[in-house]
Design an enzyme around this catalytic site. Structure first.
Site, PDB file in Angstrom:
ATOM      1  N   GLY A  91       0.861  -1.169   0.000  1.00 49.48           N
ATOM      2  CA  GLY A  91       0.000   0.000   0.000  1.00 49.48           C
ATOM      3  C   GLY A  91       0.902   1.225   0.000  1.00 49.48           C
ATOM      4  N   SER A 124       5.920  -5.427  -0.873  1.00 49.51           N
ATOM      5  CA  SER A 124       5.914  -4.022  -1.322  1.00 49.51           C
ATOM      6  C   SER A 124       6.204  -3.082  -0.144  1.00 49.51           C
ATOM      7  CB  SER A 124       4.595  -3.727  -2.022  1.00 49.51           C
ATOM      8  OG  SER A 124       4.662  -2.515  -2.709  1.00 49.51           O
ATOM      9  N   ALA A 125       5.235  -2.299   0.323  1.00 49.53           N
ATOM     10  CA  ALA A 125       5.473  -1.401   1.456  1.00 49.53           C
ATOM     11  C   ALA A 125       5.946  -2.180   2.688  1.00 49.53           C
ATOM     12  CB  ALA A 125       4.207  -0.615   1.781  1.00 49.53           C
ATOM     13  N   HIS A 161       9.112  -3.252  -6.665  1.00 51.69           N
ATOM     14  CA  HIS A 161       8.490  -2.895  -7.967  1.00 51.69           C
ATOM     15  C   HIS A 161       9.530  -2.274  -8.904  1.00 51.69           C
ATOM     16  CE1 HIS A 161       4.214  -3.298  -6.617  1.00 51.69           C
ATOM     17  NE2 HIS A 161       4.636  -2.776  -5.483  1.00 51.69           N
ATOM     18  N   GLU A 197       9.419  -6.779 -10.113  1.00 50.75           N
ATOM     19  CA  GLU A 197       8.166  -7.472  -9.787  1.00 50.75           C
ATOM     20  C   GLU A 197       8.306  -8.962 -10.125  1.00 50.75           C
ATOM     21  OE1 GLU A 197       4.768  -5.522 -11.501  1.00 50.75           O
ATOM     22  OE2 GLU A 197       4.921  -3.860 -10.088  1.00 50.75           O
TER      23      GLU A 197
END
Lengths: 221, 221
Positions: A91, A124-125, A161, A197
């Site tokens: 997020g 991710s985050a 990413h 990714e």
């Protein structure tokens, strides 16, 4: 001090064409094994925590694990102290880190992972906050955390990413490579592992193994 | 209070296929007119300030204006106080804003532009810092400024280098639109004017005019 850490740091939660956490579900099951029964989910990176917890719960239950979301706990610190495994989802990294600070969770997560050796999964985050700092996030600074220093579960930074420069692009904004090089123009900046990714890093004690098929790039100052 | 402000807020310094500031040079000349003889340049967004000042000086001299770079001044605050016009160039917005704070320049730039009415030109990061805050920059947070609050020369935020969603993309990072919408999930967040590359905003007093051919999008909470 030897650390028992066992981390799975995933670049992205969903790979194009696949389902949520589908591309890393085998690695998640290998990391958690059969001893872990319940996973503590931290949904702070997205605004709608209820919806986010539903999606994560559905996925982890399909893999054979119960999932508790920290936002439903009366005492977030206590829920970390009692956790068997932690998953921090993606997020907005600024929003996530600010909420970790607001809830005084950084030292206790660090202790559980580094000293007690419970498995940590980030995507991710959730991968960004596992590193030294969020100085190499791609996210928009929609809120202002009290610091960019993060959990420091590994002695370097990650750029999730990661995108290679597109030679055909007419867009004049900096490429990801240029942004990371700007970070390294600053003094005393750590290495940055840029995870494309589809790729993820498994950290077991002092050993790190790159998994997935898309590979990574390592940027040094 | 009526403000005399005269701002040219450019999305990007260089448009694909063109030279530095080429796509906005007519608007720069119209803003500065014949009264301004010298422009004060603030190169803090890039690491190599000498090289950056050379590029900017060459361009402004070609347009008929002398250029002083603030990094060559003995007293940066004094150089702002004596300036006839200010140009803040692009680069990394976090680095730029931190340097503005480190040099105590925010109040004095604000006073010169809002109260004394000297022309202000910003491009990319220089446009971001002209707004309420840098919460909607695209840049990587390579340093940690003491606040994300910026000059507040206009009562809204800007997202420069705006990119429309690419429906063919297989990349799973958030689109620019999604990132701005995440900003608006936070309470009390101002409107965001998303300036596509090639586009710029001319602000004269209380009137704002969109220039260039690529148009903009306005996001409201």
């Amino acid at each position: 001090m030897m650390t028992l850490r066992r981390l799975l740091l995933v670049s992205n939660s969903t790979l194009h064409g696949g389902g949520y956490l589908e591309h890393c579900q085998d690695q998640i099951q290998q990391l958690l094994g059969e001893q872990v029964k319940r996973v503590l989910f931290i949904p702070y990176a997205l605004h709608n925590r209820d919806d986010y917890a539903k999606i994560a719960r559905q996925k982890f239950e399909s893999l054979g694990y119960a999932l508790d979301s920290i936002h439903e706990a009366a005492d977030p610190v206590d829920s970390v102290l009692k956790s068997e495994a932690i998953f921090i989802g993606g997020g907005n990294t600024f929003r996530l880190l600010k909420a970790l600070y607001d809830n005084n969770l950084l030292p206790v997560i660090r202790k559980k992972v580094i000293e007690d050796g419970i498995p940590y999964i980030g995507s991710s985050a959730g991968t960004n906050v596992a590193t030294i700092s969020i100085n190499t996030t791609n996210d928009m600074p929609i809120v202002y955390p009290p610091s960019l220093q993060a959990l420091g579960l590994v002695p370097f930074n990650i750029n999730p990413h990661f995108l290679d420069p597109d030679v055909n692009s007419k867009h004049m904004g900096e490429t990801r490579e240029q942004r990371i090089m700007q970070f390294h123009e600053e003094p005393d900046t750590p290495p940055v592992l840029a995870l494309r990714e589809g790729c993820m890093l498994l950290v077991e004690g002092s050993k790190a193994t790159l998994l997935g098929i898309t590979k990574a790039r390592l940027f040094l100052r």
